[in-house]
Design an enzyme around this catalytic site. Structure first.
Site, mmCIF file in Angstrom:
data_model
loop_
_atom_site.group_PDB
_atom_site.id
_atom_site.type_symbol
_atom_site.label_atom_id
_atom_site.label_comp_id
_atom_site.label_asym_id
_atom_site.label_seq_id
_atom_site.Cartn_x
_atom_site.Cartn_y
_atom_site.Cartn_z
ATOM 1 N N LYS A 207 57.704 8.472 -35.374
ATOM 2 C CA LYS A 207 58.244 8.994 -34.134
ATOM 3 C C LYS A 207 57.144 8.915 -33.041
ATOM 4 C CE LYS A 207 58.895 13.624 -33.571
ATOM 5 N NZ LYS A 207 58.046 14.056 -32.493
ATOM 6 N N ASP B 205 53.465 16.369 -35.563
ATOM 7 C CA ASP B 205 52.146 16.976 -35.132
ATOM 8 C C ASP B 205 51.985 18.394 -34.899
ATOM 9 O OD1 ASP B 205 53.533 16.618 -32.661
ATOM 10 O OD2 ASP B 205 52.246 15.413 -31.775
ATOM 11 N N SER B 206 53.204 19.116 -34.964
ATOM 12 C CA SER B 206 53.287 20.356 -34.929
ATOM 13 C C SER B 206 52.438 20.992 -35.870
ATOM 14 C CB SER B 206 54.807 21.124 -35.067
ATOM 15 O OG SER B 206 55.408 20.586 -36.090
ATOM 16 N N GLU C 264 64.154 17.257 -27.136
ATOM 17 C CA GLU C 264 63.700 18.577 -27.179
ATOM 18 C C GLU C 264 63.785 19.105 -25.990
ATOM 19 O OE1 GLU C 264 60.070 18.882 -29.063
ATOM 20 O OE2 GLU C 264 59.962 20.989 -28.651
HETATM 21 O O1 KIV Z 1 55.883 17.777 -34.276
HETATM 22 C C1 KIV Z 1 57.076 18.297 -34.332
HETATM 23 O O2 KIV Z 1 57.096 19.242 -35.373
HETATM 24 C C2 KIV Z 1 58.202 17.852 -33.521
HETATM 25 C C3 KIV Z 1 59.372 18.462 -33.616
HETATM 26 C C4 KIV Z 1 59.408 20.033 -33.151
HETATM 27 C C5 KIV Z 1 60.421 17.808 -33.231
HETATM 28 O O3 KIV Z 1 57.902 17.116 -32.900
#
Ligand code: KIV
Length: 263
Positions: A112, A44-45, A181
């Site tokens: 995730k 979700d980044s 993280e």
């Molecule tokens: O959303 C994402 O990219 C993440 C990573 C930074 C682990 O959760």
């Protein structure tokens, strides 16, 4: 042949590093397959690096499903893991299951979700119904308002105990991977030592079974300055593909992360 959860467990058992990188579209997915990335995370980044928001929280389930379909079409080798965005796992286990199904049907092999002790029932519900789960603990970006920003977690004794309890709870609930993280290295090392499942770190420890970074940081499009946990590999020869290869090689060689990227 596409990488499976079994393959990740084998890499972990053989102490071979697992290379994870975020991916949001088909062309990069092809480049990542060519570079031998093990897991493509549709994170979700994408809210920040693709959509231009200042946090991941505006990202919707439909957004992640859209990008997951593109990544799944572009890749043939890597395992595709998709993030349950803000508001889609902080609901009942039943509703989370229905949301996870959307991502699996879009082409993900694993989902995730963020959270520890509070997510244990949900994780149990999903894994009992055939959905592999990666549990994301420590600095969970969807909770950044609660943390007062994207801040390292587990620095004091009470915080460290909370992160340890989260790690134990998600593993007991059946999580297949444990992603941590932005936590102090010593705390991450303790979790790695105690964990029975593969651990993936970002701002955690070189001892983790694998590492993950955000694509844009790796290819030189991250913020200036980069967060301590990240590394820009764009000086490697071969353009964007070369930067992705250099990241994979550094993780496999154990040269990334080093102390400079840990807390
Ligand atoms: O959303 C994402 O990219 C993440 C990573 C930074 C682990 O959760």
């Amino acid at each position: 042949m596409r990488t499976t959860l079994r393959d990740l467990r084998r890499l972990h058992a053989e102490r071979q590093p697992i290379v994870v990188l975020t991916c949001y579209e088909a062309s990069f997915a092809r480049a990542m397959d060519a570079a031998g990335i093990d897991v493509l995370l549709v994170g979700d980044s994408l809210g920040m690096v693709v959509q231009g928001h200042d946090s991941p929280n505006p990202v919707s389930l439909a957004d992640v499903a859209y990008h997951t379909r593109a990544v799944a079409r572009g890749s043939q080798q890597a395992l595709v893991m998709a993030d349950l965005p803000f508001g889609t796992s902080q609901v009942s286990p039943e509703e989370t299951f229905r949301n996870a199904v959307v991502l699996i049907q879009a082409g993900a092999q694993m989902v995730k979700l963020e959270g520890g002790v509070d997510m244990a029932d949900t994780i149990h519900f999903l894994v009992r119904r055939g959905i592999p789960v990666c549990a994301h603990i420590g600095m969970t970006p969807q909770s950044h308002h609660q943390f007062g920003g994207f801040r390292v977690q587990g620095r004091d004794e009470a915080g460290a105990q909370r992160v340890l309890a989260d790690a134990a709870a998600v593993e007991a609930a059946g999580a297949d991977l444990l992603l941590m993280e932005c936590i102090p290295r010593q705390l991450a090392d303790q979790i790695v030592t105690q964990a029975g499942v593969p651990t993936i770190g970002i701002g955690a420890s070189p001892l983790c079974s694998g590492q993950v970074l955000v694509l844009h940081d790796v290819i030189g499009l991250g913020p200036v300055p980069l967060a301590r946990l990240a590394k820009d590999f764009s000086a490697a020869p071969g353009g964007v593909a070369g930067a992705i290869r250099a990241y994979a090689e550094a993780v496999r060689a154990g040269t990334f992360p080093d102390a400079q990227h840990c807390y």
